[in-house]
Design a protein around this motif. Structure first.
Motif, short mmCIF file in Angstrom:
data_model
loop_
_atom_site.label_atom_id
_atom_site.label_comp_id
_atom_site.label_asym_id
_atom_site.label_seq_id
_atom_site.Cartn_x
_atom_site.Cartn_y
_atom_site.Cartn_z
N THR A 185 1.12 -1.27 -0.03
CA THR A 185 -0.17 -0.05 0.39
C THR A 185 1.09 1.21 -0.25
OG1 THR A 185 0.17 -0.19 2.59
CG2 THR A 185 -2.03 -1.31 1.18
N GLN A 186 0.04 2.02 -0.73
CA GLN A 186 1.51 3.79 -1.33
C GLN A 186 0.41 4.24 -0.01
OE1 GLN A 186 4.20 3.37 -2.99
NE2 GLN A 186 3.76 1.48 -3.50
N ASP A 187 1.26 4.29 1.29
CA ASP A 187 0.38 5.23 2.58
C ASP A 187 1.59 5.14 3.76
OD1 ASP A 187 0.08 2.93 4.02
OD2 ASP A 187 -2.31 2.81 3.71
N GLN A 188 1.56 5.68 4.51
CA GLN A 188 2.23 5.51 5.72
C GLN A 188 3.07 3.80 6.85
OE1 GLN A 188 1.03 8.34 9.27
NE2 GLN A 188 -1.26 7.85 9.25
N TYR A 189 1.64 3.62 6.35
CA TYR A 189 1.89 2.13 7.12
C TYR A 189 2.95 0.90 6.22
CZ TYR A 189 -1.77 4.02 9.74
OH TYR A 189 -2.42 4.92 10.59
N ALA A 190 2.84 1.11 5.03
CA ALA A 190 2.82 -0.01 3.79
C ALA A 190 2.94 -1.18 4.45
CB ALA A 190 4.90 1.06 4.09
N ILE A 191 1.39 -1.38 4.07
CA ILE A 191 1.11 -2.98 4.06
C ILE A 191 0.69 -3.87 3.16
CG2 ILE A 191 -0.71 -3.66 5.09
CD1 ILE A 191 -1.45 -1.71 6.71
N THR A 192 1.30 -5.18 3.14
CA THR A 192 1.63 -5.49 2.34
C THR A 192 0.19 -6.94 1.85
OG1 THR A 192 3.37 -6.56 2.41
CG2 THR A 192 1.81 -8.29 1.23
N GLN A 193 -0.10 -6.42 0.47
CA GLN A 193 -1.53 -7.04 0.75
C GLN A 193 -2.04 -7.49 -0.52
OE1 GLN A 193 -4.94 -6.48 2.65
NE2 GLN A 193 -3.05 -5.14 3.89
N PRO A 194 -2.90 -8.98 -0.64
CA PRO A 194 -3.01 -9.81 -2.16
C PRO A 194 -3.61 -8.82 -3.25
CG PRO A 194 -4.31 -9.97 -0.66
CD PRO A 194 -3.43 -9.35 0.16
N THR A 195 -2.64 -9.55 -4.66
CA THR A 195 -3.81 -9.21 -5.61
C THR A 195 -4.69 -9.92 -5.67
OG1 THR A 195 -1.64 -9.89 -6.94
CG2 THR A 195 -2.12 -7.59 -6.49
N TYR A 196 -5.51 -10.36 -6.82
CA TYR A 196 -6.48 -11.36 -6.83
C TYR A 196 -6.64 -11.70 -7.86
CZ TYR A 196 -7.97 -11.01 -1.82
OH TYR A 196 -7.80 -10.91 -0.68
N SER A 197 -6.28 -12.91 -8.32
CA SER A 197 -6.52 -13.75 -10.47
C SER A 197 -7.67 -15.11 -9.53
CB SER A 197 -5.21 -13.13 -10.82
OG SER A 197 -5.70 -14.51 -11.87
N ILE A 198 -8.65 -14.61 -9.40
CA ILE A 198 -9.16 -16.61 -9.83
C ILE A 198 -9.70 -17.01 -10.55
CG2 ILE A 198 -11.46 -17.72 -7.61
CD1 ILE A 198 -9.34 -15.70 -6.47
N THR A 199 -9.35 -18.62 -10.28
CA THR A 199 -10.00 -19.42 -11.45
C THR A 199 -10.44 -20.72 -10.58
OG1 THR A 199 -9.58 -20.34 -13.60
CG2 THR A 199 -6.81 -20.25 -11.78
N ALA A 200 -10.20 -21.88 -11.41
CA ALA A 200 -10.98 -22.90 -11.27
C ALA A 200 -9.64 -24.15 -11.35
CB ALA A 200 -12.72 -23.80 -11.77
N ALA A 201 -9.68 -24.89 -10.55
CA ALA A 201 -8.31 -25.94 -10.86
C ALA A 201 -8.85 -27.53 -10.18
CB ALA A 201 -7.32 -25.64 -9.77
N GLN A 202 -8.28 -28.57 -11.03
CA GLN A 202 -9.06 -29.30 -10.16
C GLN A 202 -7.23 -31.04 -9.46
OE1 GLN A 202 -10.13 -32.35 -13.22
NE2 GLN A 202 -11.87 -33.12 -11.49
N HIS A 203 -7.69 -30.96 -8.47
CA HIS A 203 -6.59 -32.24 -7.98
C HIS A 203 -6.49 -32.98 -8.49
CE1 HIS A 203 -3.48 -33.45 -5.74
NE2 HIS A 203 -4.50 -34.03 -4.59
N SER A 204 -5.91 -33.78 -8.82
CA SER A 204 -4.75 -34.77 -9.54
C SER A 204 -4.85 -36.24 -8.97
CB SER A 204 -4.58 -35.14 -10.35
OG SER A 204 -2.94 -35.40 -9.85
#
Length: 318
Positions: free
Chosen positions: A144-163
């Motif tokens: 984050t571009q503020d005084q706290y500089a906190i690490t945050q996640p970005t989102y790219s949601i998709t479906a997957a299958q465990h084999s």
């Protein structure tokens, strides 16, 4: 759903129409003093989910255990199913994927022992899931571009299958105590996942409820007490509002939740068909720092608040 023409890059609405023809049968013995059982079977003969099937069976036997009347139960479930439509295809502003998955196979067995006189119920469940389909976040992180500089996640949601296959074991103990008008109900569950990266589960879940139950002036039924919900810390699935479903957290950013008791005090009343209650939700708010008061990553529990409700049964009142 919105769709895209590959050559012209135009967006338009594509219509989907799917159906299934399902047949099934059931057999049950619901009466009798000692043994009851039931079984159900259904399968898809025609349609998009051709070959899907499910088999369910259960039984309950009444039998004395340690001098007390007890019921011993068992169940089994076997199924094969196609992935739900919106898990395989998702076209929206913030999430877009088209996937084809193999059928998901589930096998689940369990048994239970219940002794009513002692208020005890013990249940054991074992499940095997093959070709499990889930949502995951393939996004990274940003600061984050503020005084706290906190690490945050970005989102790219998709479906997957465990084999492969994933095994899940759970054991639940329900133990209720009573001394006159004082009641103490407890529900404790132990869980073990064979693959915590794909199916994360808290090791322990506990719900406890301590209350007085009595009749005031021979007419007003009252229940006054407090309960608490607690589960051990784990990497819980996150929630994506864009698709309205839960997903695995990103490998580059994970947040544990749990280890925090959520307490609520309440008064329940019943009088001649009228039910009403008052509740003080999250009564321990601010008493434990609240740094861990999360049920889902990024979504803290609501602060303390008073709730009340009223239910009227017109026939009983008249």
């Amino acid at each position: 759903m919105p769709d895209t023409l590959g050559s012209r890059n135009d967006e338009y609405m594509r219509r989907y129409n799917e159906g299934n023809f399902i047949v099934g049968a059931s057999l049950a013995k619901a009466q009798g003093e000692n043994l009851t059982f039931g079984a159900e079977f259904e399968t898809v003969l025609l349609g998009e989910n051709l070959g899907d099937f499910s088999i369910d069976g259960e039984m309950e036997l009444s039998y004395p255990v340690m001098g007390h009347d007890a019921s011993i139960g068992a169940y089994a479930h076997i199924s094969a199913s196609e992935t739900p439509f919106f898990m395989a295809l998702q076209h929206s502003t913030f999430a877009w994927w088209d996937k084809e998955f193999d059928k998901v196979f589930r096998t689940r067995f369990g048994g239970s022992l219940e002794i009513e006189k002692t208020g005890t119920r013990l249940q054991l469940d074992v499940e095997n899931i093959a070709n499990y389909v889930y949502l995951k976040n393939e996004g990274g992180t940003y600061v984050t571009q503020d005084q706290y500089a906190i690490t945050q996640p970005t989102y790219s949601i998709t479906a997957a299958q465990h084999s492969g296959s994933i095994q899940i074991l759970s054991a639940t103990l329900q133990q209720n105590f009573q001394a006159g008008p004082l009641h103490w109900d407890n529900h404790l569950t132990y869980q073990l996942s064979g693959n915590k990266d794909i199916i994360p589960l808290p090791t322990l879940n506990l719900f406890t409820d301590l209350y007085f139950k009595f009749i005031y002036y021979k007419r007003l039924h009252m229940k006054v007490g407090a309960n608490a919900l607690f589960f051990t810390r784990y990497n819980a699935p996150g929630y994506c509002p864009a698709v309205g479903m839960y997903h695995l957290q990103s490998d580059s950013y994970k947040q544990e939740v749990g280890g925090y008791p959520l307490m609520t005090a309440y008064v329940n009343c019943f009088l001649r068909g009228v039910r009403f209650y008052i509740m003080y939700y999250h009564a321990n708010n601010g008493q434990m720092g609240n740094r861990d008061s999360f049920i889902v990553p990024g979504y803290p529990a609501n602060p303390s608040m008073v709730k009340f409700g009223l239910s009227l049964d017109r026939k009983s009142v008249v």
